[in-house]
Design an enzyme around this catalytic site. Structure first.
Site, PDB file in Angstrom:
ATOM      1  N   ASP A 152      -0.797  13.905 -22.870  1.00 30.37           N
ATOM      2  CA  ASP A 152      -0.470  12.485 -22.743  1.00 30.37           C
ATOM      3  C   ASP A 152      -0.372  11.883 -24.141  1.00 30.37           C
ATOM      4  O   ASP A 152      -1.383  11.524 -24.758  1.00 30.37           O
ATOM      5  CB  ASP A 152      -1.552  11.760 -21.937  1.00 30.37           C
ATOM      6  CG  ASP A 152      -1.546  12.177 -20.485  1.00 30.37           C
ATOM      7  OD1 ASP A 152      -0.530  11.971 -19.823  1.00 30.37           O
ATOM      8  OD2 ASP A 152      -2.570  12.722 -20.018  1.00 30.37           O
ATOM      9  N   ASP A 165       1.686  11.458 -11.406  1.00 36.05           N
ATOM     10  CA  ASP A 165       0.637  11.365 -12.422  1.00 36.05           C
ATOM     11  C   ASP A 165      -0.079  10.042 -12.256  1.00 36.05           C
ATOM     12  O   ASP A 165       0.534   8.976 -12.332  1.00 36.05           O
ATOM     13  CB  ASP A 165       1.267  11.460 -13.812  1.00 36.05           C
ATOM     14  CG  ASP A 165       0.248  11.421 -14.947  1.00 36.05           C
ATOM     15  OD1 ASP A 165      -0.964  11.333 -14.669  1.00 36.05           O
ATOM     16  OD2 ASP A 165       0.673  11.469 -16.111  1.00 36.05           O
TER      17      ASP A 165
END
Length: 228
Positions: free
Chosen positions: A37, A179
């Protein structure tokens, strides 16, 4: 052909002081890939992994890396993250002024190109770039932080994107990823709506029986949801 279920953990909850060991542990637990991320402190409020950090972990595992670029300048950063060992780059619709150009550039650099949508962004925003991607990511939280609650209201959007992919004749080549807030209680809704790649972070790391149990349990729940 049905695209396989894949578990792609986020390393946000990992111990950053021992990331090499953490990615090796995730591979041993049976995950399919690792998602990094990448946050720039501008597109989202948090600040996370630079390319050197990812590169330092690359030798510790053989499974693929994907970089989820939650950044304002994905074009300027793409080459660095590919050089760091990421075989797929995910860029946000909301960050790309010229989305076709950005996705095409990633492909020309030799990586898989993928596109992500924030919760408020409609599915139609990616309808004209499906031929340029191998994955569409539907955010089921607002990006920027781990540990947020799953937005079940995104499930109709997941289903809409799955239908768009099938209508375009791309069902064999384009994955749908989710996600945000994915865990044992939410994975069935996301997969039942059409997702086949699942990003999980907090749910994996907080399982009292360990990473391997968490990965096995999530995969079993996903497979059961798809078969239902």
């Amino acid at each position: 052909m049905t695209r396989p279920i894949q578990i792609a953990p986020s390393v946000l909850p990992a111990d950053f002081s021992r990331l090499g060991e953490e990615v090796a542990s995730l591979e041993a637990a049976g995950v399919d890939m690792i998602q990094w991320d990448v946050m720039d402190g501008q597109f989202v409020p948090n600040l996370t992994f630079g390319p050197d950090v990812i590169a330092s972990s690359r030798a510790h595992t053989s499974i693929p890396f994907e970089a989820h670029l939650m950044v304002r300048t994905p074009d300027a950063m793409a080459q660095q993250y590919i050089d760091a060992g990421c075989s797929r780059l995910i860029v946000h619709v909301e960050a790309c002024t010229h989305l076709h150009r950005t996705l095409g550039n990633i492909g020309e650099l030799g990586a898989g190109a993928a596109v992500a949508l924030n919760p408020a962004t409609p599915a139609a925003a990616i309808s004209h770039v499906l031929d340029l991607v191998d994955l569409v990511l539907v955010m089921t939280v607002n990006p920027g932080f781990g540990g947020q609650a799953y937005l079940s209201t995104m499930e109709p959007k997941i289903a809409e994107i799955r239908a768009m992919i099938e209508a375009a004749g791309l069902a064999d080549s384009v994955d749908v990823e989710v996600d945000g807030g994915i865990g044992p209680d939410t994975i069935a809704g996301a997969v039942g709506a059409g997702a086949n790649v699942v990003v999980a972070g907090s749910a994996l790391y907080r399982d009292p029986d360990g990473l391997e149990h968490a990965v096995t349990d999530l995969r079993a729940r996903a497979e059961a949801a798809r078969a239902a």
